[in-house]
Write a protein that holds these residues in place. Sequence first.
Motif, PDB file in Angstrom:
ATOM      1  N   UNK A  49     -68.012  40.281  26.913  1.00  0.00           N
ATOM      2  CA  UNK A  49     -69.089  41.254  27.101  1.00  0.00           C
ATOM      3  C   UNK A  49     -70.120  41.142  25.985  1.00  0.00           C
ATOM      4  N   UNK A  50     -69.625  41.013  24.751  1.00  0.00           N
ATOM      5  CA  UNK A  50     -70.548  40.895  23.622  1.00  0.00           C
ATOM      6  C   UNK A  50     -71.385  39.628  23.779  1.00  0.00           C
ATOM      7  N   UNK A  51     -70.738  38.543  24.202  1.00  0.00           N
ATOM      8  CA  UNK A  51     -71.458  37.295  24.426  1.00  0.00           C
ATOM      9  C   UNK A  51     -72.511  37.453  25.514  1.00  0.00           C
ATOM     10  N   UNK A  52     -72.179  38.181  26.551  1.00  0.00           N
ATOM     11  CA  UNK A  52     -73.100  38.419  27.656  1.00  0.00           C
ATOM     12  C   UNK A  52     -74.336  39.185  27.183  1.00  0.00           C
ATOM     13  N   UNK A  53     -74.103  40.153  26.256  1.00  0.00           N
ATOM     14  CA  UNK A  53     -75.224  40.919  25.717  1.00  0.00           C
ATOM     15  C   UNK A  53     -76.127  40.018  24.869  1.00  0.00           C
ATOM     16  N   UNK A  54     -75.502  39.115  24.113  1.00  0.00           N
ATOM     17  CA  UNK A  54     -76.265  38.322  23.140  1.00  0.00           C
ATOM     18  C   UNK A  54     -76.834  37.033  23.718  1.00  0.00           C
ATOM     19  N   UNK A  55     -76.269  36.565  24.846  1.00  0.00           N
ATOM     20  CA  UNK A  55     -76.678  35.263  25.383  1.00  0.00           C
ATOM     21  C   UNK A  55     -78.194  35.129  25.590  1.00  0.00           C
ATOM     22  N   UNK A 102     -67.280  45.814  32.340  1.00  0.00           N
ATOM     23  CA  UNK A 102     -67.408  44.955  31.162  1.00  0.00           C
ATOM     24  C   UNK A 102     -67.492  45.773  29.881  1.00  0.00           C
ATOM     25  N   UNK A 103     -68.034  46.983  30.009  1.00  0.00           N
ATOM     26  CA  UNK A 103     -68.309  47.776  28.816  1.00  0.00           C
ATOM     27  C   UNK A 103     -67.077  48.448  28.228  1.00  0.00           C
ATOM     28  N   UNK A 137     -77.797  40.371  37.232  1.00  0.00           N
ATOM     29  CA  UNK A 137     -77.318  39.863  35.936  1.00  0.00           C
ATOM     30  C   UNK A 137     -78.230  40.352  34.812  1.00  0.00           C
ATOM     31  N   UNK A 138     -79.536  40.261  35.047  1.00  0.00           N
ATOM     32  CA  UNK A 138     -80.492  40.653  34.007  1.00  0.00           C
ATOM     33  C   UNK A 138     -80.373  42.128  33.653  1.00  0.00           C
TER      34      UNK A 138
END
Lengths: 273, 291, 364
Positions: free
Chosen positions: A22-28, B92-93, B165-166
């Motif tokens: 999840x953190x990676x998804x936020x930062x990607x 995910x959160x 996704x965005x």
Amino acid sequence: MRRPLDASRLGRWALDGVAALSLGFILLPLALVIWLAFFRQEIPSFPPEGYSLRWFGAVFNHRSFVGGFLLSLQVGVAATAVGLALAVPASLAIARRRFRGRAPVNTLLLMPLVVPGVVLGTSIYVFQIESEIATGWPLLGSTYGLVAAHVLIVIPWAVRLVTASLAGFDPTVEEAAKNLGAGPWTTFRRVTLPAIRPGIVAGAMFGFVMSFGNLEMSLFLVGAGRTTLPIAILQYLEWKIDPTVAAASVMQIALIGAAMLVTDRYVKISQVV
Amino acid sequence: MRSVAAVEGRSNQRFGAAGLVGPATIYVAIGILVPLAILFRYSLNQFVPGRFMVDALTLENYVKFFTDAYYTGVLWRTVRVAFATTAICLLMGFPLAYVLARTRTRRKNLLIMLVVLPLFVGNAVRAAGWMVAFGNRGLLNASLMGTGAIPQPLEIMFTETAVIIGITAVNLPFMVLTLQSVIEGIDRSVEEAAFSLGANPWRMARRVLFPLAMPGILAGTILTFILAMNAYATPVLLGGPRFQMMGPLVYSQFVQQNNWPFGGAIAFILMIATLILTAAANLMVQRRYRI
Amino acid sequence: MAQLELRDLSKRYGEHYAVRSVSLDVADGEFLVLLGPSGCGKTTTLRMIAGFVEPSGGSARIGGVDVTYLPPWRRNTGMVFQSYALFPHMTVAENVAFGLEMRKLDKSETAARSAEALRLVRLEGYSERLPRQLSGGQQQRVALARALAIRPDVLLLDEPLSNLDAKLREEVRIEIRELQRQLGLTTVMVTHDQEEALTVADRLVVMADGEIRQIGSQRDLYERPADRFVAGFVGRSTFLDGHVAAPDAFETAGGLRLASLTQGISGPASLALRPERLTLGPTNALDNRLPGRVEFVSYLGAVLELHVRLSPADRVVVQMPNRGDAAVPKVGDAVEVGWPREAGLVFAGQGNPAIERENQNVEA
């Protein structure tokens, strides 16, 4: 008995794994923008043909980025200053005094956070038009009009963070100061203010950042030929994506990251968000 | 004497509170409530092409919206995207929020800053990152085609998937921070008590952690849902000109078509739809769990 | 019910040992108390028994079964937490039934056993209340009922009384003790309160700095403390610094030569004296008789406490029963203090260990 590799241990790994994902998804997306800013070629195709720093120079040739940055900075600073001047006294009253209408007032002050940005933008747009018709003062499209609207998004953040910092403040400390001979103003300046300073610093940073990055509301309020930085980036991206706009974004990321690190020295960000 | 002094003191304080809270209250009231009222009044006016806006008291703008399949399609799509992103954000959160809430080391502050930073950077910049990933020659297609997994580039850009996704990536930090603060307020020893009574982690989570985190789950869900319903930059950049959602629709009616009455009506429909759906979610959750 | 065995149980964080090599046996039905100042490792030991902390070494067995690396939910230990840790969103009945539900007991059995547990703690009428609608004492009893309902192999109590006010604490600890005896529960309790420990325990374990200092009955710890720390921590002692001058004599820093049992110790040492073993006034038959001057008087009601200066470097605390027949000495009065040689315990090392620890903690 050896330490076994049992289900609970695997469960813990799975939990950490999903969290990291999840953190990676936020930062990607940020990572990709930063990567693109250093590409040699102009078209964002992979793998990159090489790396270059030239796009950071190219940013300064774009009047909309430079002008947008300056306008965003100017509006952000002014809106933060006005917003704090209004929000800090209000927070003191909300957190410390018992008065009728305290809860509705608190709700009202936090309302700009929950009214959708697009709706806020449209309604302030028509309001500024109406007030221009009524007074003849050209508010819409002016820097004043933009600042006035941005104050609305600074206030709720400042109120939230300052009241939170007051919630943990023991009022008997103020009584102690008065008992030791300090008058109301001295008590506020020497005892209360230092205690809520972290809240004010955090409120200032959040307010500034929210104003600086605001897009939806500002879209309606900027005048012809004048844009804020987020609008400039959006309009550029609607046309194309290339390392120049990525470089402009990286500069914005760096600025905000630096602001966060500086703020973090005064108040731990993990304790205020 | 004493009582007089006390009364004076109190009235003094009451005046003080009004003086402190008054300016901000008046500012926000004028800055938000009055504009919303004007906008609502506009939405009851008529739009006559060539003559712009004509004063009237009619519901025809609202009727127009709900009788035109194009506009109801936009509303439906917006709701669908908002539901999907909110559900993904929650799934995910929660793990990330839990790990953050239960981390006690110095790394915690860094991790939280990494969650907060993207939030501050702005939606357009983050959408740009996905544009880099999803383009025909973007990272995803280049690596998939490079390994021979697919013969032709996938069409991700300008699809609903790209928008979902965005928006998920944009809203995830809000969900994580909301959940994290609530989970941090749950006494760790309550979890341990469940374990010591024989609950395995999954049953502990279902019976103790989730019900106690429900206020946070509700708050986070509502927040991310509102944000998704009103998304602007992400659908514009990742959805393209033909993928309409409510936020961009308001803007185009208002600024590009100059149709203020209809734009105002769409803005109100968006706001009311958001309010109704969040209130419904609120009720449903409250009925299932005692909060 | 079952017995509990700990063998060389250790917990290390980096270079620091929170618990070092703890070995002890708790017999079936025994009430064992882990006693020590904060940071001594007693809570970590308890949490290793419950399975919340994974040991760095050693083993734990409950009823002969190795549980060292078993997760908490697969051990049958009932724990009462310091904060009670009641589930705030469940009623009293739901809280108590939780552990039975996890064991998949059928409905009627669950109901019967929760009702029984609530009856044991005298909370029959409260089953539909939420924890926040109960007083602190009632919440504590729900926590106890919840732990008892699962019929634990070992009952673990983590400072269970520390959030109650003084009067209630005395009542509840007697109640817990009676319940424990009646049900024959193998019990381990952690506390820093020595009075509490002395009241309820069959046996006590004194811990400091992650290690066991002494295991024994109340009488063992009080009469034959293993070291200076135990002598200072269990009951009260005045410590006189000095050295062993002869096999039967201790000489204080102030130059007083005192008849003592030195137990083979030589060199720098300290002499521990219990305030109630000292006598004031004409003390003909005693081994040590010393003149002194009263420096401080506490009138505590049942007893009087006098601080008596014996030399510029030596001061002792004397406790005398308040019989009401003698005049209360005043500050500045000259008095004579006496004690038999067996009343003084000689330990290697100097200073008051309890105070030293306290200071160390503050500096750290």
